[in-house]
Design a protein around this motif. Structure first.
Motif, PDB file in Angstrom:
ATOM      1  N   GLU A  70      43.578 -58.332  91.868  1.00  0.00           N
ATOM      2  CA  GLU A  70      44.932 -58.318  92.432  1.00  0.00           C
ATOM      3  C   GLU A  70      45.584 -59.694  92.380  1.00  0.00           C
ATOM      4  OE1 GLU A  70      44.746 -56.737  96.364  1.00  0.00           O
ATOM      5  OE2 GLU A  70      44.568 -54.658  95.694  1.00  0.00           O
ATOM      6  N   VAL A  71      45.619 -60.287  91.190  1.00  0.00           N
ATOM      7  CA  VAL A  71      46.209 -61.609  91.011  1.00  0.00           C
ATOM      8  C   VAL A  71      47.629 -61.452  90.478  1.00  0.00           C
ATOM      9  CG1 VAL A  71      46.025 -63.816  89.816  1.00  0.00           C
ATOM     10  CG2 VAL A  71      43.956 -62.642  90.590  1.00  0.00           C
ATOM     11  N   ALA A  72      48.604 -62.036  91.156  1.00  0.00           N
ATOM     12  CA  ALA A  72      49.991 -61.961  90.708  1.00  0.00           C
ATOM     13  C   ALA A  72      50.152 -62.699  89.381  1.00  0.00           C
ATOM     14  CB  ALA A  72      50.908 -62.568  91.762  1.00  0.00           C
ATOM     15  N   GLY A  73      50.970 -62.150  88.505  1.00  0.00           N
ATOM     16  CA  GLY A  73      51.232 -62.790  87.218  1.00  0.00           C
ATOM     17  C   GLY A  73      50.169 -62.549  86.169  1.00  0.00           C
ATOM     18  N   THR A  74      49.259 -61.599  86.406  1.00  0.00           N
ATOM     19  CA  THR A  74      48.206 -61.300  85.431  1.00  0.00           C
ATOM     20  C   THR A  74      48.822 -60.750  84.148  1.00  0.00           C
ATOM     21  OG1 THR A  74      46.573 -60.852  87.154  1.00  0.00           O
ATOM     22  CG2 THR A  74      46.164 -59.895  84.982  1.00  0.00           C
ATOM     23  N   GLY A  92      49.770 -68.396  83.912  1.00  0.00           N
ATOM     24  CA  GLY A  92      50.977 -69.057  84.400  1.00  0.00           C
ATOM     25  C   GLY A  92      52.184 -68.724  83.542  1.00  0.00           C
ATOM     26  N   ASP A  93      53.183 -69.602  83.576  1.00  0.00           N
ATOM     27  CA  ASP A  93      54.395 -69.402  82.779  1.00  0.00           C
ATOM     28  C   ASP A  93      54.855 -70.747  82.233  1.00  0.00           C
ATOM     29  OD1 ASP A  93      55.649 -70.715  84.917  1.00  0.00           O
ATOM     30  OD2 ASP A  93      56.144 -68.808  85.902  1.00  0.00           O
ATOM     31  N   LEU A  94      56.055 -70.762  81.633  1.00  0.00           N
ATOM     32  CA  LEU A  94      56.545 -71.991  81.016  1.00  0.00           C
ATOM     33  C   LEU A  94      56.755 -73.100  82.047  1.00  0.00           C
ATOM     34  CD1 LEU A  94      59.133 -70.552  78.449  1.00  0.00           C
ATOM     35  CD2 LEU A  94      56.858 -71.462  77.973  1.00  0.00           C
ATOM     36  N   ASP A  95      57.213 -72.732  83.222  1.00  0.00           N
ATOM     37  CA  ASP A  95      57.473 -73.743  84.247  1.00  0.00           C
ATOM     38  C   ASP A  95      56.205 -74.173  84.979  1.00  0.00           C
ATOM     39  OD1 ASP A  95      60.225 -73.707  83.731  1.00  0.00           O
ATOM     40  OD2 ASP A  95      60.511 -71.961  85.035  1.00  0.00           O
ATOM     41  N   PHE A 247      44.601 -45.736  73.520  1.00  0.00           N
ATOM     42  CA  PHE A 247      43.947 -46.869  74.172  1.00  0.00           C
ATOM     43  C   PHE A 247      44.951 -47.679  74.984  1.00  0.00           C
ATOM     44  CE2 PHE A 247      42.264 -51.371  73.390  1.00  0.00           C
ATOM     45  CZ  PHE A 247      41.498 -51.366  74.545  1.00  0.00           C
ATOM     46  N   LYS A 248      46.074 -48.028  74.388  1.00  0.00           N
ATOM     47  CA  LYS A 248      47.120 -48.788  75.082  1.00  0.00           C
ATOM     48  C   LYS A 248      47.672 -47.981  76.256  1.00  0.00           C
ATOM     49  CE  LYS A 248      50.696 -51.742  75.522  1.00  0.00           C
ATOM     50  NZ  LYS A 248      51.774 -50.975  76.118  1.00  0.00           N
ATOM     51  N   ARG A 249      47.885 -46.685  76.052  1.00  0.00           N
ATOM     52  CA  ARG A 249      48.454 -45.840  77.098  1.00  0.00           C
ATOM     53  C   ARG A 249      47.504 -45.701  78.295  1.00  0.00           C
ATOM     54  NH1 ARG A 249      49.303 -42.036  74.086  1.00  0.00           N
ATOM     55  NH2 ARG A 249      47.600 -40.613  74.571  1.00  0.00           N
ATOM     56  N   VAL A 250      46.212 -45.519  78.013  1.00  0.00           N
ATOM     57  CA  VAL A 250      45.233 -45.388  79.092  1.00  0.00           C
ATOM     58  C   VAL A 250      45.143 -46.680  79.897  1.00  0.00           C
ATOM     59  CG1 VAL A 250      42.769 -45.121  79.587  1.00  0.00           C
ATOM     60  CG2 VAL A 250      43.890 -43.575  77.980  1.00  0.00           C
ATOM     61  N   LEU A 251      45.145 -47.817  79.216  1.00  0.00           N
ATOM     62  CA  LEU A 251      45.117 -49.099  79.916  1.00  0.00           C
ATOM     63  C   LEU A 251      46.343 -49.252  80.818  1.00  0.00           C
ATOM     64  CD1 LEU A 251      43.884 -51.704  77.280  1.00  0.00           C
ATOM     65  CD2 LEU A 251      42.758 -51.107  79.420  1.00  0.00           C
ATOM     66  N   SER A 252      47.516 -48.912  80.296  1.00  0.00           N
ATOM     67  CA  SER A 252      48.745 -49.042  81.082  1.00  0.00           C
ATOM     68  C   SER A 252      48.706 -48.143  82.309  1.00  0.00           C
ATOM     69  CB  SER A 252      49.959 -48.702  80.219  1.00  0.00           C
ATOM     70  OG  SER A 252      50.089 -49.603  79.138  1.00  0.00           O
ATOM     71  N   ASP A 253      48.221 -46.917  82.132  1.00  0.00           N
ATOM     72  CA  ASP A 253      48.164 -45.973  83.250  1.00  0.00           C
ATOM     73  C   ASP A 253      47.193 -46.444  84.325  1.00  0.00           C
ATOM     74  OD1 ASP A 253      49.994 -44.414  81.939  1.00  0.00           O
ATOM     75  OD2 ASP A 253      48.524 -42.989  81.146  1.00  0.00           O
ATOM     76  N   LYS A 254      46.044 -46.952  83.912  1.00  0.00           N
ATOM     77  CA  LYS A 254      45.017 -47.342  84.883  1.00  0.00           C
ATOM     78  C   LYS A 254      45.359 -48.649  85.593  1.00  0.00           C
ATOM     79  CE  LYS A 254      41.006 -44.955  82.904  1.00  0.00           C
ATOM     80  NZ  LYS A 254      40.716 -44.199  84.155  1.00  0.00           N
ATOM     81  N   LEU A 255      45.945 -49.602  84.874  1.00  0.00           N
ATOM     82  CA  LEU A 255      46.233 -50.903  85.472  1.00  0.00           C
ATOM     83  C   LEU A 255      47.556 -50.908  86.228  1.00  0.00           C
ATOM     84  CD1 LEU A 255      45.048 -53.340  82.649  1.00  0.00           C
ATOM     85  CD2 LEU A 255      43.819 -52.613  84.701  1.00  0.00           C
ATOM     86  N   GLY A 256      48.475 -50.027  85.851  1.00  0.00           N
ATOM     87  CA  GLY A 256      49.747 -49.951  86.545  1.00  0.00           C
ATOM     88  C   GLY A 256      50.472 -51.288  86.540  1.00  0.00           C
ATOM     89  N   GLU A 257      50.891 -51.743  87.729  1.00  0.00           N
ATOM     90  CA  GLU A 257      51.635 -52.993  87.851  1.00  0.00           C
ATOM     91  C   GLU A 257      50.721 -54.193  88.114  1.00  0.00           C
ATOM     92  OE1 GLU A 257      54.558 -52.468  90.856  1.00  0.00           O
ATOM     93  OE2 GLU A 257      55.693 -50.948  89.726  1.00  0.00           O
ATOM     94  N   SER A 258      49.418 -53.985  88.064  1.00  0.00           N
ATOM     95  CA  SER A 258      48.496 -55.097  88.330  1.00  0.00           C
ATOM     96  C   SER A 258      48.409 -56.076  87.159  1.00  0.00           C
ATOM     97  CB  SER A 258      47.099 -54.563  88.649  1.00  0.00           C
ATOM     98  OG  SER A 258      46.563 -53.865  87.531  1.00  0.00           O
ATOM     99  N   ALA A 259      48.900 -55.669  85.987  1.00  0.00           N
ATOM    100  CA  ALA A 259      48.893 -56.561  84.827  1.00  0.00           C
ATOM    101  C   ALA A 259      50.019 -56.167  83.883  1.00  0.00           C
ATOM    102  CB  ALA A 259      47.554 -56.497  84.092  1.00  0.00           C
ATOM    103  N   THR A 260      50.644 -57.168  83.290  1.00  0.00           N
ATOM    104  CA  THR A 260      51.660 -56.936  82.262  1.00  0.00           C
ATOM    105  C   THR A 260      50.971 -56.982  80.907  1.00  0.00           C
ATOM    106  OG1 THR A 260      53.354 -58.014  83.618  1.00  0.00           O
ATOM    107  CG2 THR A 260      53.822 -57.745  81.283  1.00  0.00           C
TER     108      THR A 260
END
Length: 270
Positions: A70-74, A92-95, A247-260
């Motif tokens: 549960e790390v923000a920005g994953t 992290g990000d650019l800033d 594969f991509k769809r299953v990962l997206s469904d399982k991880l939800g908003e926990s990772a971009t």
């Protein structure tokens, strides 16, 4: 009067005490050559920050680990060709760039059934090899002749009983001014039983993905003394692409908003 060594020692001590920082893009400090930077983390009760690299072939364990963190920005990068995904928890990000040394890596392994499909597809097989392969994987296979289904036992018997027959046809024509001859040799492979034209292999290609049915079109090669068979994977490129998309769809469904998630691979550099 101070000698050269004494002056150098005084200068080193002054630099060590000041630790002068330089105005560069990458933070650095001016310290004497005789002074070393020592990492004291190993002497602390705990680490200064969490980092590590999980590697697994289990999609369920990979997703469970990412969700538990549960790390923000994953951020994660999905390589569909390699059937892999790498997640960065501190990119992290650019800033505010992170160290990018806290990661989770997923590399799916093909199931035993999918491995044997990859091995047999496009290969030239003897009657014995194909018949034994069909017996070994009988619980996953069905056979068809055109649109009609047929028993697998019958299909295996037909593969074992293939014979090659050769026939020649000759014609001769004569006219007043010419004569011509022609010969045509025909080689046919046939079986005492009805041969299947396709095998349908139902299997799960990778753990965590759904079951699919793969069609192997059978053809008989008659160029040698003994017949050989080839199993062609019908629609191979399409099905490989469908598996990668799943594969991509299953990962997206399982991880939800926990990772971009992004398609591709990423190297954070040094």
């Amino acid at each position: 009067m101070l000698n050269k060594d004494a002056l150098q020692l005084i200068l080193d001590q002054a630099l060590a005490a000041s630790g002068k920082e330089l105005g560069t893009d990458t933070p650095v400090a001016l310290v004497p050559q005789s002074t070393q930077v020592v990492n004291l983390e190993e002497y602390m009760p705990g680490r200064s920050r969490f980092r590590g690299a999980l590697s697994t072939a289990s999609l369920e364990d990979f997703c469970g680990y990412v969700l538990q963190r549960e790390v923000a920005g994953t951020q994660g990068y999905v390589d569909q060709d390699a059937m892999s995904c790498k997640v960065f928890f501190n990119l992290g990000d650019l800033d505010h760039p992170g160290h990018a040394d806290d990661t989770a890596n997923l590399k799916l392994k093909p199931t035993a059934a999918y491995k044997t499909l990859l091995a047999i597809a496009g290969s030239t097989l003897t009657q014995k090899d194909l018949a034994e392969w069909m017996e070994d994987w009988a619980q996953f296979l069905t056979a068809t002749d055109g649109e009609a289904s047929m028993g697998l036992v019958q299909a295996i018997a037909a593969v074992r009983n293939i014979t090659i027959k050769a026939a020649s046809e000759r014609t001769h024509q004569e006219g007043n001014f010419n004569a011509s001859r022609s010969a045509m040799d025909r080689i046919e492979a046939e079986s005492q039983d009805k041969l299947p034209d396709a095998l349908h292999f139902a299997l799960v290609p990778y753990e965590g993905l759904g079951q699919r049915t793969f069609t192997l079109r059978l053809s008989i090669l008659t160029g040698g003394d003994k017949p050989a068979l080839k199993a062609r994977w019908a629609g191979e490129e399409i099905q490989r692409e469908e598996i990668a998309q799943e594969f991509k769809r299953v990962l997206s469904d399982k991880l939800g908003e926990s990772a971009t998630l992004y398609l591709g691979s990423f190297n954070p550099g040094n």
